[in-house]
Write a protein that holds these residues in place. Structure first.
Motif, PDB file in Angstrom:
ATOM      1  N   ASP A 326       0.774  -1.322   0.126  1.00  0.00           N
ATOM      2  CA  ASP A 326       0.121   0.103  -0.093  1.00  0.00           C
ATOM      3  C   ASP A 326       1.090   1.197   0.024  1.00  0.00           C
ATOM      4  O   ASP A 326       1.903   1.229   0.649  1.00  0.00           O
ATOM      5  CB  ASP A 326      -0.868   0.046   1.078  1.00  0.00           C
ATOM      6  CG  ASP A 326      -1.847  -1.097   1.202  1.00  0.00           C
ATOM      7  OD1 ASP A 326      -2.053  -1.790   0.030  1.00  0.00           O
ATOM      8  OD2 ASP A 326      -2.310  -1.322   2.249  1.00  0.00           O
ATOM      9  N   ILE A 327       0.389   1.940  -0.720  1.00  0.00           N
ATOM     10  CA  ILE A 327       1.347   3.331  -0.869  1.00  0.00           C
ATOM     11  C   ILE A 327       0.961   4.181   0.588  1.00  0.00           C
ATOM     12  O   ILE A 327      -0.293   4.237   0.821  1.00  0.00           O
ATOM     13  CB  ILE A 327       0.970   4.350  -1.999  1.00  0.00           C
ATOM     14  CG1 ILE A 327       1.446   3.630  -3.253  1.00  0.00           C
ATOM     15  CG2 ILE A 327       1.841   5.629  -2.131  1.00  0.00           C
ATOM     16  CD1 ILE A 327       0.959   4.199  -4.518  1.00  0.00           C
ATOM     17  N   VAL A 328       2.034   4.655   1.021  1.00  0.00           N
ATOM     18  CA  VAL A 328       1.851   5.342   2.405  1.00  0.00           C
ATOM     19  C   VAL A 328       2.181   7.071   2.106  1.00  0.00           C
ATOM     20  O   VAL A 328       1.564   7.696   2.535  1.00  0.00           O
ATOM     21  CB  VAL A 328       2.694   4.959   3.489  1.00  0.00           C
ATOM     22  CG1 VAL A 328       2.681   5.731   4.715  1.00  0.00           C
ATOM     23  CG2 VAL A 328       2.330   3.586   3.771  1.00  0.00           C
ATOM     24  N   SER A 329       3.418   7.218   1.276  1.00  0.00           N
ATOM     25  CA  SER A 329       3.785   8.639   0.952  1.00  0.00           C
ATOM     26  C   SER A 329       4.222   8.505  -0.365  1.00  0.00           C
ATOM     27  O   SER A 329       5.312   7.610  -0.684  1.00  0.00           O
ATOM     28  CB  SER A 329       4.747   9.034   2.218  1.00  0.00           C
ATOM     29  OG  SER A 329       5.136  10.143   1.993  1.00  0.00           O
ATOM     30  N   ILE A 330       4.050   9.716  -0.929  1.00  0.00           N
ATOM     31  CA  ILE A 330       4.983  10.266  -2.113  1.00  0.00           C
ATOM     32  C   ILE A 330       5.223  11.296  -1.948  1.00  0.00           C
ATOM     33  O   ILE A 330       4.662  12.361  -2.158  1.00  0.00           O
ATOM     34  CB  ILE A 330       3.988  10.014  -3.548  1.00  0.00           C
ATOM     35  CG1 ILE A 330       3.646   8.545  -3.800  1.00  0.00           C
ATOM     36  CG2 ILE A 330       5.033  10.427  -5.085  1.00  0.00           C
ATOM     37  CD1 ILE A 330       2.501   8.469  -4.648  1.00  0.00           C
ATOM     38  N   ASN A 408       8.126 -10.330  -7.006  1.00  0.00           N
ATOM     39  CA  ASN A 408       6.694 -10.403  -7.638  1.00  0.00           C
ATOM     40  C   ASN A 408       6.058  -9.201  -6.600  1.00  0.00           C
ATOM     41  O   ASN A 408       5.530  -9.696  -5.526  1.00  0.00           O
ATOM     42  CB  ASN A 408       5.923 -11.564  -7.755  1.00  0.00           C
ATOM     43  CG  ASN A 408       4.725 -11.556  -8.531  1.00  0.00           C
ATOM     44  OD1 ASN A 408       4.006 -10.501  -8.597  1.00  0.00           O
ATOM     45  ND2 ASN A 408       4.357 -12.420  -9.666  1.00  0.00           N
ATOM     46  N   LEU A 409       5.723  -8.184  -6.797  1.00  0.00           N
ATOM     47  CA  LEU A 409       5.051  -6.987  -6.109  1.00  0.00           C
ATOM     48  C   LEU A 409       3.863  -6.416  -6.764  1.00  0.00           C
ATOM     49  O   LEU A 409       4.135  -6.152  -7.795  1.00  0.00           O
ATOM     50  CB  LEU A 409       6.252  -5.963  -5.674  1.00  0.00           C
ATOM     51  CG  LEU A 409       5.936  -5.000  -4.660  1.00  0.00           C
ATOM     52  CD1 LEU A 409       6.745  -4.489  -3.677  1.00  0.00           C
ATOM     53  CD2 LEU A 409       5.273  -3.668  -5.389  1.00  0.00           C
ATOM     54  N   THR A 410       2.982  -6.199  -6.077  1.00  0.00           N
ATOM     55  CA  THR A 410       1.565  -5.571  -6.575  1.00  0.00           C
ATOM     56  C   THR A 410       1.572  -4.490  -5.679  1.00  0.00           C
ATOM     57  O   THR A 410       1.119  -4.692  -4.228  1.00  0.00           O
ATOM     58  CB  THR A 410       0.644  -6.669  -6.711  1.00  0.00           C
ATOM     59  OG1 THR A 410       1.000  -7.580  -7.471  1.00  0.00           O
ATOM     60  CG2 THR A 410      -0.704  -5.979  -7.360  1.00  0.00           C
ATOM     61  N   VAL A 411       1.045  -3.278  -6.170  1.00  0.00           N
ATOM     62  CA  VAL A 411       0.658  -2.357  -5.306  1.00  0.00           C
ATOM     63  C   VAL A 411      -0.982  -2.179  -5.180  1.00  0.00           C
ATOM     64  O   VAL A 411      -1.698  -2.302  -6.330  1.00  0.00           O
ATOM     65  CB  VAL A 411       1.110  -0.719  -5.844  1.00  0.00           C
ATOM     66  CG1 VAL A 411       0.315   0.267  -5.074  1.00  0.00           C
ATOM     67  CG2 VAL A 411       2.655  -0.727  -6.136  1.00  0.00           C
ATOM     68  N   ARG A 412      -1.597  -2.622  -4.058  1.00  0.00           N
ATOM     69  CA  ARG A 412      -2.885  -2.676  -4.056  1.00  0.00           C
ATOM     70  C   ARG A 412      -3.587  -1.579  -3.720  1.00  0.00           C
ATOM     71  O   ARG A 412      -4.734  -1.312  -4.445  1.00  0.00           O
ATOM     72  CB  ARG A 412      -3.125  -3.506  -2.740  1.00  0.00           C
ATOM     73  CG  ARG A 412      -2.579  -5.082  -3.198  1.00  0.00           C
ATOM     74  CD  ARG A 412      -3.560  -5.829  -4.128  1.00  0.00           C
ATOM     75  NE  ARG A 412      -2.728  -7.452  -4.003  1.00  0.00           N
ATOM     76  CZ  ARG A 412      -3.258  -8.010  -5.061  1.00  0.00           C
ATOM     77  NH1 ARG A 412      -4.146  -7.667  -5.997  1.00  0.00           N
ATOM     78  NH2 ARG A 412      -2.658  -9.480  -5.231  1.00  0.00           N
ATOM     79  N   ARG A 413      -3.328  -0.552  -2.963  1.00  0.00           N
ATOM     80  CA  ARG A 413      -3.991   0.552  -2.532  1.00  0.00           C
ATOM     81  C   ARG A 413      -3.262   1.825  -2.443  1.00  0.00           C
ATOM     82  O   ARG A 413      -2.187   1.871  -1.968  1.00  0.00           O
ATOM     83  CB  ARG A 413      -4.541   0.406  -1.184  1.00  0.00           C
ATOM     84  CG  ARG A 413      -5.867  -0.595  -1.416  1.00  0.00           C
ATOM     85  CD  ARG A 413      -6.219  -1.114   0.174  1.00  0.00           C
ATOM     86  NE  ARG A 413      -5.075  -1.909   0.700  1.00  0.00           N
ATOM     87  CZ  ARG A 413      -5.217  -3.344   0.839  1.00  0.00           C
ATOM     88  NH1 ARG A 413      -6.249  -3.881  -0.122  1.00  0.00           N
ATOM     89  NH2 ARG A 413      -4.222  -4.020   1.213  1.00  0.00           N
ATOM     90  N   PRO A 414      -3.641   2.966  -2.891  1.00  0.00           N
ATOM     91  CA  PRO A 414      -2.884   4.174  -2.794  1.00  0.00           C
ATOM     92  C   PRO A 414      -3.085   4.982  -1.380  1.00  0.00           C
ATOM     93  O   PRO A 414      -2.904   5.984  -1.410  1.00  0.00           O
ATOM     94  CB  PRO A 414      -3.419   4.892  -3.957  1.00  0.00           C
ATOM     95  CG  PRO A 414      -4.823   4.626  -4.036  1.00  0.00           C
ATOM     96  CD  PRO A 414      -5.023   3.094  -3.469  1.00  0.00           C
ATOM     97  N   GLY A 415      -3.843   4.209  -0.433  1.00  0.00           N
ATOM     98  CA  GLY A 415      -4.176   4.995   0.726  1.00  0.00           C
ATOM     99  C   GLY A 415      -5.638   5.669   0.464  1.00  0.00           C
ATOM    100  O   GLY A 415      -6.244   5.171  -0.250  1.00  0.00           O
ATOM    101  N   LEU A 416      -5.687   6.813   1.346  1.00  0.00           N
ATOM    102  CA  LEU A 416      -7.020   7.738   1.166  1.00  0.00           C
ATOM    103  C   LEU A 416      -6.933   8.466   0.095  1.00  0.00           C
ATOM    104  O   LEU A 416      -7.791   9.322  -0.129  1.00  0.00           O
ATOM    105  CB  LEU A 416      -7.215   8.259   2.423  1.00  0.00           C
ATOM    106  CG  LEU A 416      -7.391   7.338   3.881  1.00  0.00           C
ATOM    107  CD1 LEU A 416      -7.662   8.125   4.937  1.00  0.00           C
ATOM    108  CD2 LEU A 416      -8.536   6.525   3.450  1.00  0.00           C
ATOM    109  N   ILE A 417      -5.707   8.659  -0.651  1.00  0.00           N
ATOM    110  CA  ILE A 417      -5.747   9.584  -1.788  1.00  0.00           C
ATOM    111  C   ILE A 417      -5.667   8.649  -3.028  1.00  0.00           C
ATOM    112  O   ILE A 417      -4.713   7.712  -3.421  1.00  0.00           O
ATOM    113  CB  ILE A 417      -4.360  10.314  -1.935  1.00  0.00           C
ATOM    114  CG1 ILE A 417      -4.427  11.287  -0.542  1.00  0.00           C
ATOM    115  CG2 ILE A 417      -4.226  11.165  -3.060  1.00  0.00           C
ATOM    116  CD1 ILE A 417      -3.165  12.007  -0.443  1.00  0.00           C
TER     117      ILE A 417
END
Length: 428
Positions: A326-330, A408-417
């Protein structure tokens, strides 16, 4: 018929007799002093310096029932020089009013000095005695074990035994250490196909935040400009306040001798390869904006796949790791969440973790020459007899290994954004 009645009477009498038997060797709980941590250092007037941390039940009970228990008084620490573990216990029992009992030990701490010399004689002693439970954790302190135990004064727990339990289970959500239980450590130290590791810990080196420096960090050897969260070992974290101990990294063993250390990040890769990784936050450089970072919460999606192939006499270690994030910060504010950009950070994260695992494997094979992930177990089954396996000498082959690592990595969710809008530049 009379015979059956007689037999029934005899059986009933025997069963009733067992109800009236006493426990001739009973020991009352109130007559026991329960140790929760046991430390080993080299002694000055004898071979061994032994430190015991013992619980004070009255103070623990006061805190748990809302009576305002004092965590600093919930345990007491005693240190003694002795020729052996049990002679030390005998000496301690001459002035401790209650008989010392080790069945509730939560941690056994070896100083780094003793670990590097070898801990075989201590392991054999402990594995023979029923009071040393097989699930007690093994820790290596980078300083004296006595100093480490004395620094354990938890603020959030009145029960120090509970503190050790929670602290040593934290690897499940940090990825910076692992569980190293006595029985598994002993079995691996005697194995011909896998070698043990132990939790690495230390006492905080800083007294004030003004003393912080990066000299103890491992970031430079990784080619980084500044340290990330995993570029430290226990005792080196830039922190003050709270508890003075730190648990981070692993002590690597070749049999019963410690041969090296892994920092927090390398420990995460160790867990990923071994299959014990659960979850962690990890930071990686932004692939498009230098000086910025992207932070993920990474979770294992399924167990890794491991195998060993041989190219001539040289083994090739094959590892496939499966993660979801899950993305936490960009930090850059770039819209990586979009469908066309999400693959950029997925690929960058896969490359970043794959390179880290390769560097970890290279350190294990070429520097420490220890198979702590059990690749040898994949090879051992290919031999028909034990003699053939022993003559093969897996550890001598392991140091020549090459690697094939796939992530093998999958980004599932971008957080609340769901979409990052670039920052608007001022016209002024």
């Amino acid at each position: 018929m009379k015979k059956h009645k007689l037999l029934a009477v005899i059986l009933i009498a025997l069963l009733q007799a067992t109800l009236f038997t006493g426990c001739y060797d009973k020991r009352e709980l109130d007559d026991m002093a329960y140790a929760i941590a046991l430390g080993f250092d080299k002694g000055s007037i004898n071979e061994l310096r032994m430190t015991l941390q013992m619980a004070v039940p009255t103070n623990i009970a006061g805190g748990e029932s809302g009576g305002g228990g004092d965590s600093e008084k919930s345990s007491t620490v005693i240190t003694i020089d002795a020729p052996s573990i049990y002679s030390g216990l005998n000496m301690l029992n001459t002035f401790v009013s209650k008989q010392i009992n080790l069945s509730h030990l939560k941690a056994i701490i070896f100083s780094e000095e003793i670990a590097k010399e070898g801990i075989s004689k201590y392991m054999h002693t402990m594995i023979r005695n029923r009071e040393f439970r097989p699930n007690v954790n093994i820790i290596v302190s980078r300083g004296p074990a006595e100093e480490f135990i004395k620094a354990v004064k938890p603020a959030l727990e009145t029960n120090p035994a509970k503190y050790y339990e929670l602290l040593l289970d934290a690897y499940e959500y940090t990825g910076f250490t692992t569980d190293t239980q006595l029985i598994s450590f002993y079995n691996k130290s005697e194995s011909t196909s896998i070698q043990p590791v132990a939790v690495l810990a230390g006492v905080s080196r800083y007294k004030s935040s003004d003393e912080f420096d990066v000299s103890a960090s491992t970031f430079k050897e990784k080619g980084r400009k500044s340290p990330l969260e995993g570029d430290f070992k226990g005792g080196d974290l830039p922190k003050v306040g709270g508890l003075n101990i730190e648990v981070m990294g692993l002590a690597v063993f070749d049999g019963i001798k410690m041969v090296g250390e892994l920092d927090g990040e390398e420990t995460t890769y160790h867990l990923m390869v071994e299959g014990k990784f659960n979850s962690t936050y990890f930071t990686m450089p932004d692939p498009m904006y230098e000086g910025n970072y992207i932070v993920f919460q990474a979770n294992r999606s399924r167990l890794p796949q491991k195998d060993v192939e041989f190219i001539g006499d040289k083994p090739k270690l094959i590892v496939k790791v499966f993660l979801e994030c899950d993305i936490v910060s960009i930090q850059s504010g770039f819209n990586y969440e979009s469908e066309e950009n999400i693959e950029i950070i997925q690929k960058a994260a896969e490359d970043y973790i794959r390179d880290g695992i390769k560097k970890y494997l290279e350190k294990n094979t070429k520097i420490y020459k220890t198979d702590t992930n059990g690749f040898g177990n994949k090879v051992k089954g290919r031999f028909l007899t034990w003699k053939e396996w022993e003559e093969f000498d897996w550890y001598s082959k392991f140091k020549e290994a090459t690697y094939d690592v796939e992530v093998n990595l999958t980004v599932r969710r971008p957080g609340l954004i769901v979409k990052t809008v670039p920052e608007q530049k001022s016209n002024e």
